[in-house]
Design a protein around this motif. Sequence first.
Motif, short mmCIF file in Angstrom:
data_model
loop_
_atom_site.label_atom_id
_atom_site.label_comp_id
_atom_site.label_asym_id
_atom_site.label_seq_id
_atom_site.Cartn_x
_atom_site.Cartn_y
_atom_site.Cartn_z
N UNK A 291 0.88 -1.17 0.00
CA UNK A 291 0.00 0.00 0.00
C UNK A 291 0.91 1.22 0.00
N UNK A 292 1.16 1.81 -1.17
CA UNK A 292 2.24 2.80 -1.27
C UNK A 292 2.05 4.03 -0.39
N UNK A 293 0.80 4.46 -0.19
CA UNK A 293 0.59 5.70 0.54
C UNK A 293 0.49 5.51 2.05
N UNK A 294 0.40 4.27 2.50
CA UNK A 294 0.28 4.02 3.94
C UNK A 294 1.68 3.83 4.53
N UNK A 295 1.77 4.03 5.86
CA UNK A 295 3.07 3.85 6.49
C UNK A 295 3.46 2.37 6.48
N UNK B 116 7.84 4.17 10.25
CA UNK B 116 7.03 5.40 10.15
C UNK B 116 7.02 5.98 8.74
N UNK C 281 6.14 15.40 10.82
CA UNK C 281 6.28 14.07 11.41
C UNK C 281 7.51 13.35 10.84
N UNK D 116 10.82 11.84 12.63
CA UNK D 116 11.31 10.46 12.58
C UNK D 116 12.73 10.44 12.05
N UNK E 50 1.63 0.46 9.07
CA UNK E 50 0.23 0.29 8.68
C UNK E 50 0.10 -0.82 7.62
N UNK F 115 8.21 5.29 -0.02
CA UNK F 115 9.50 5.93 0.20
C UNK F 115 10.63 4.91 0.41
N UNK G 236 12.15 1.52 9.54
CA UNK G 236 11.43 2.20 8.47
C UNK G 236 9.95 2.35 8.79
N UNK H 123 -6.93 1.38 -1.65
CA UNK H 123 -5.55 1.58 -2.08
C UNK H 123 -5.02 0.43 -2.92
N UNK I 131 -2.04 7.57 6.07
CA UNK I 131 -3.26 7.02 6.65
C UNK I 131 -2.96 6.32 7.97
#
Lengths: 291, 253, 235, 328
Positions: free
Chosen positions: B90-94, B142, D314, D318, B97, B147, B140, D193, D1
């Motif tokens: 899920x590219x946009x989630x941390x 967070x 944020x 980090x 997550x 990224x 990594x 997603x 998210x």
Amino acid sequence: MSMEIILVQTVVNGLMVGMIYVLMAIGFTMVFGIMRIVNFAHGEFYMVGAFLFAILYGSNDVPFSISVLLAVGATALLGLLMERIVFRRFRGNELNGMIASVGVALILQNSVLLMWGSSSRTVPPVISGVLSVGGIVFPWSRLVVIIGAIVAVVSLNLLIGHTRIGRAMRAVAQDAEIAQVQGIRVDVIFPVAFVLGVSLAAFAGVLMAPVLSVSPFIGLAPTLKAFVIVVIGGLGSVPGAVAGGLLIGLIESFAGTFVSASLSEILQFLVVIAVVLLRPQGLLGRKEREA
Amino acid sequence: MSMLEIESLKRSFGGLVAVRNVTFNVNEGDFLGLIGPNGAGKTTLFNVISGVLRPSAGTVRFLGRDISGKPANQTVRQGLSRTFQAATIYPEASVIENAARGTLASSLTGLWGGFLSSKWRVAAEEKAFHVLDLFGLTRRAALKARELSYGEQRRLGVAIALASDPKLLMLDEPVAGLNPEEAAELASVLRRVKSERGVTMVMVEHHMRTVMGLCNRVVVLDHGTLIAEGTPAEVVSNPLVIEAYLGKEAVHA
Amino acid sequence: MLEVRGISVTYGALTAVRNLSLSVAEGAIVSLIGSNGAGKTTTMKAIIGLKPVSCGEIYFDGERIDGASAPHRVGRGIALSPEGRRVFPQMSVLDNLLVGGYSQRDKAHQKKTLEQIYGYFPRLVERRSQMAGSLSGGEQQMVAIGRALMAKPRLLLLDEPSLGLAPIIVEEIARIIVDINRDIGMSIILVEQNAKLALNLCNEAFVLETGAVALSGKGKDLLASDYVRRAYLGI
Amino acid sequence: MNPPTIKPMYYVGVAVAVVLAALLPWFAPNQFYIHLATLGCMNLMLVLGLAIIARAGQLSMGHGGFALVGGYVSALLSMRGWSPLLSLFIAGLVAAAIAAALGWIILRLRGVYFVLVAFAFSQIAVLLALDMSFVTGGANGLVGVPPISIFGHVLLTKPQFYPFALVCALTTLLLTWLLYRSPLGTMMAATAENQRLTESSGIDTHRVQVIAFTIGSGIAGFAGALSTHYLRFISPDSYTFWESVSYLTMLVVGGRDGVLGPVVGVLVLTPLPELLRATEGLQHIIYGAMLVLCLMFVPNGLASLVQTWRSRQRVAGTGAAIVAEEVT
């Protein structure tokens, strides 16, 4: 009136409305097939075409053929402008492209409203009189619509089926990446397809203007019809659009004559649900390729 | 004991037969390699087993239960997880997550569980951290997944699959596109996962060195047909396999 | 005629091709071999212009082309028969071929090329009005190669022409590749999984591994070397 | 998210905003502002409903249709003597039930089909309202819908109605926020997603999307009913396609993820039509232009500007921690 005459008139009406829907649906499905954009503004181009024709031919007595050319041409130009400013930025982004088209629809409809007001206009019939065959009369005003639409569909078919640019459009619709490797510039094909789709919608508007009254609000209904038809016929399928358009036109005409207009709308919706349940790729659509 | 039994499996697309009549078993504790030249039907076979595609004929049994044609979301809950070659995250989630989403099916108290409290999230993230730790991604946690470096993204993809606590983990070309160091790193992680969690694994892979180093058993597919089965050493010396890979000397120009 | 100097190509975080150089002489057949994921197809896409290079240069006839669009490069004389064939399934065989000739505006010329292609692939004549999607894999491959030839390229890129085809068809296609090269003197880059086939056909070969050239040399020499076997089978 | 790490500062901010909203009737210069705020509350509910559907990766162009259904259900029931307070909830349930049935059928298909069919449904709802004049009053609509009464307090005037609308809107906001934090909300975000990956993590994504559509449309039904009891009137024109479009505009302009986006969108766009009422057409042109411009230049909405700023802080934090760790 005898039953026979009512039946024939119902069929003629159904074919007329159906052919208009076919024109709308073909343009809509073509733009989707090639650009992958669900164009909610499609009907607004129909409205603009009808409106321009009403102003030129109806209010200013511009000769018929020049009115048609100017109305369709100006709408096509407007389409080109919208493609340049808005739609080309959303290629390949189905969701945002669709939302942006809603914005374009709002802008078009209300610009016409601001400029020319909300009152509806009537356009004098292009041709009056009836064609009488074996005791059954066909009003020329409706036959003209049917003939005009058939001419448009046939010429589009020739263009797509047998010309260099038509082949290029089909190639882009089927595999845009590989089309580029054949030397086809997609940045040329996209606006061509969009303008062609818009012109069909505008031409449909011109044809219908003398039959219906013209106002800034007439665009939404044919957009909805185009949606219903492409879901029934299969998104991206031109033969599906023709079959679906005629089917919906006839349902509408028969249900409208013998039962009620809104029942026909509900019937159409049920047909859509049935198609979605039983044959999700549409009556003449192709299955999405797996894996 | 057989964990996964593939019996006379067939899958065709229109007229094209991608997998024909394939039969083999995966035993508990196996690390099975599924290999074959490009276009041999490995990915199709993989997709049929993991429930992404329906078989045209034949059966897939997992832990004795017939799972042929069952949707992926059900087979996962029975303990069969898989990874994908592309778009595995899920590219946009941390990163944390990402891993936490992998635990959703196994740690759930129904859809509405934890509507008011966030205890479930604490539990999910704890589990997710364990997995990230195993894959060397804790630091990594967070960052957004997009990224990460490519190697890290691939590792995260496997971590998400492992977060669902599978008994059988199916890996679709886990080292494709990785440079030799990244590939070696992933291989050592997989070895650790195998020994620490006792997960049975099946892997489709082109990178033969990885297959040789990890797998205890190999199945070879060519033109949709199973042409060889055995230990890595047996398979690579099999003339049929060599021909499938290097081709016959078709033309003398 | 083609010179690729130190190109790299990336997909998001993945570097699929790194610092790759190769050159193709006029009239030569050059093979790119290597296992899946080695970057062969990406290299082809970079040469034809479907994937931009993140660094490095590509020269064709001494002119730099790495900034040009794919249609532009086709106009210059490069054509691609893509991996997985990718014929236009809902178009007839003839239409597929005509689309391939899109950049050739001269109708008489186009007709001549078409006849030449029917000469190489007589089977396409009987199939010409059939939808390309309904053909067998081997026939689709012929359409894909024919389509590329319609652009009258001087450099033909063939990506995995033997993929998923029965050995007898592979043989037929291999023979035609040799014919095309000999008759027209067309330069060819051949990407192949089938290493023996590729090495037999070519003058020069490059072995790719994880996006870089691991080895290059004469096809026959590589065929004899152990390295290729190791690259494929890991032994 | 990420689950938002909430700092006390945000609680204070939210509390101040809520108190200010609640005190509005005392410092509003005239009733028009209260009317606007009431509309804002109802718009917020509708936009949140749409946001929930979007959270699971779908777009409903038929949102107004569900509000219309809700409005008629509640009006008809209450005009036959049902308590309006009860009929509000029944309206929501009816809308949700229709959405569940429709969603179960059409959500298996590609997104585009879902959009088309949901749009077609909303048009059918309008036509039915027009056509079934024996119950719906046809084009004239239903006049004299009873006001809401709570334990004998009849909410007749604007200042009386506003607190109730505010409570409804804030409750919806709170529930949406809780939903987003719950496992179901996480599944929705995951589905949007990367549906294939979510499916492979053991989640029935079709079911998740149907549930999101059901909840979102149920909220629309409730809000449509609420508005009907506020205006004491409903007609087929109350919720047309263009109403659906205006909720969509609010959502896109405000931002599609999180609960902040809908709030921002509603605050920015609710006053606009009322202020521009004199020039017919102009407000819609502005809506349309904002929609297109936002998609081009701020595709994640105005709220994303705040979020980008926050996440930059944020990440910087980090990063600093990792550097510090590496140095020691």
